[in-house]
Write a protein that holds these residues in place. Structure first.
Motif, PDB file in Angstrom:
ATOM      1  N   THR A   1       0.844  -1.189   0.000  1.00  0.00           N
ATOM      2  CA  THR A   1       0.000   0.000   0.000  1.00  0.00           C
ATOM      3  C   THR A   1       0.882   1.242   0.000  1.00  0.00           C
ATOM      4  O   THR A   1       1.826   1.337   0.794  1.00  0.00           O
ATOM      5  N   LEU A   2       0.578   2.173  -0.901  1.00  0.00           N
ATOM      6  CA  LEU A   2       1.262   3.468  -0.953  1.00  0.00           C
ATOM      7  C   LEU A   2       0.222   4.561  -0.802  1.00  0.00           C
ATOM      8  O   LEU A   2      -0.822   4.526  -1.456  1.00  0.00           O
ATOM      9  N   ARG A   3       0.500   5.546   0.053  1.00  0.00           N
ATOM     10  CA  ARG A   3      -0.385   6.708   0.226  1.00  0.00           C
ATOM     11  C   ARG A   3       0.396   7.963  -0.072  1.00  0.00           C
ATOM     12  O   ARG A   3       1.455   8.207   0.499  1.00  0.00           O
ATOM     13  N   LEU A   4      -0.154   8.766  -0.967  1.00  0.00           N
ATOM     14  CA  LEU A   4       0.477  10.017  -1.387  1.00  0.00           C
ATOM     15  C   LEU A   4      -0.363  11.186  -0.918  1.00  0.00           C
ATOM     16  O   LEU A   4      -1.576  11.075  -0.741  1.00  0.00           O
ATOM     17  N   MET A   5       0.285  12.331  -0.745  1.00  0.00           N
ATOM     18  CA  MET A   5      -0.440  13.560  -0.458  1.00  0.00           C
ATOM     19  C   MET A   5       0.290  14.721  -1.118  1.00  0.00           C
ATOM     20  O   MET A   5       1.471  14.617  -1.450  1.00  0.00           O
ATOM     21  N   PHE A   6      -0.430  15.809  -1.346  1.00  0.00           N
ATOM     22  CA  PHE A   6       0.172  16.974  -1.960  1.00  0.00           C
ATOM     23  C   PHE A   6       0.945  17.771  -0.925  1.00  0.00           C
ATOM     24  O   PHE A   6       0.487  17.964   0.195  1.00  0.00           O
ATOM     25  N   GLN A   7       2.128  18.208  -1.330  1.00  0.00           N
ATOM     26  CA  GLN A   7       3.016  18.946  -0.441  1.00  0.00           C
ATOM     27  C   GLN A   7       2.510  20.379  -0.299  1.00  0.00           C
ATOM     28  O   GLN A   7       2.151  21.021  -1.300  1.00  0.00           O
ATOM     29  N   ASN A   8       2.499  20.894   0.908  1.00  0.00           N
ATOM     30  CA  ASN A   8       2.083  22.274   1.138  1.00  0.00           C
ATOM     31  C   ASN A   8       3.219  23.217   0.763  1.00  0.00           C
ATOM     32  O   ASN A   8       4.351  23.022   1.189  1.00  0.00           O
ATOM     33  N   LYS A   9       2.926  24.226  -0.027  1.00  0.00           N
ATOM     34  CA  LYS A   9       3.946  25.180  -0.461  1.00  0.00           C
ATOM     35  C   LYS A   9       4.215  26.261   0.588  1.00  0.00           C
ATOM     36  O   LYS A   9       5.122  27.043   0.447  1.00  0.00           O
ATOM     37  N   SER A  10       3.416  26.336   1.646  1.00  0.00           N
ATOM     38  CA  SER A  10       3.573  27.384   2.644  1.00  0.00           C
ATOM     39  C   SER A  10       4.650  27.087   3.681  1.00  0.00           C
ATOM     40  O   SER A  10       4.814  27.818   4.632  1.00  0.00           O
ATOM     41  N   ILE A  11       5.371  25.990   3.528  1.00  0.00           N
ATOM     42  CA  ILE A  11       6.403  25.608   4.502  1.00  0.00           C
ATOM     43  C   ILE A  11       7.633  26.479   4.352  1.00  0.00           C
ATOM     44  O   ILE A  11       8.097  26.789   3.345  1.00  0.00           O
TER      45      ILE A  11
END
Length: 116
Positions: free
Chosen positions: A106-116
């Motif tokens: 199982t692989l879970r991806l998420m979008f990276q926040n640009k506000s870091i």
């Protein structure tokens, strides 16, 4: 709110121990970096994990209409599946038990926040 996009492949004829060795190398990496790592690693599970990673990325971009360059691998794990039980004939009428492992990846991806 962070959405996670996942892809799962079940009953893969690979040892979960060997798959986990590869998954630990890509956990927390970006999508493009993980693809590059999987392309050049010499292990057998890399091709299968690469296909699952691409499937999860397609799920994320199809559902969210965002760029794949922003994806990071949030979770990556391999659970053990059922073992195929076979027997090898041995001398004097004996039999040697062989267990062929399977795993669920199982692989879970998420979008990276640009506000870091």
């Amino acid at each position: 709110m962070n959405h996670q996009y996942s892809a799962t492949s079940k009953y893969i004829r690979l040892s979960p121990h060997k798959v986990r060795r590869v998954l630990s190398q890509i956990r927390g990496k970006s999508y493009s970096e993980a693809l590059m790592i999987l392309t050049f690693m010499p292990y057998k599970p890399c091709l299968t994990i690469k296909k699952i990673l691409q499937s999860a990325a397609h799920n994320a971009t199809n559902n969210n209409q965002k760029n794949r360059k922003q994806l990071i691998i949030n979770e990556a794990f391999a659970n053990s599946g059922p073992k195929l039980k076979r027997f090898q004939p041995r001398a004097q009428g004996r039999a040697f038990k062989i267990q062929k492992p399977t795993c669920h990846i199982t692989l879970r991806l998420m979008f990276q926040n640009k506000s870091i």
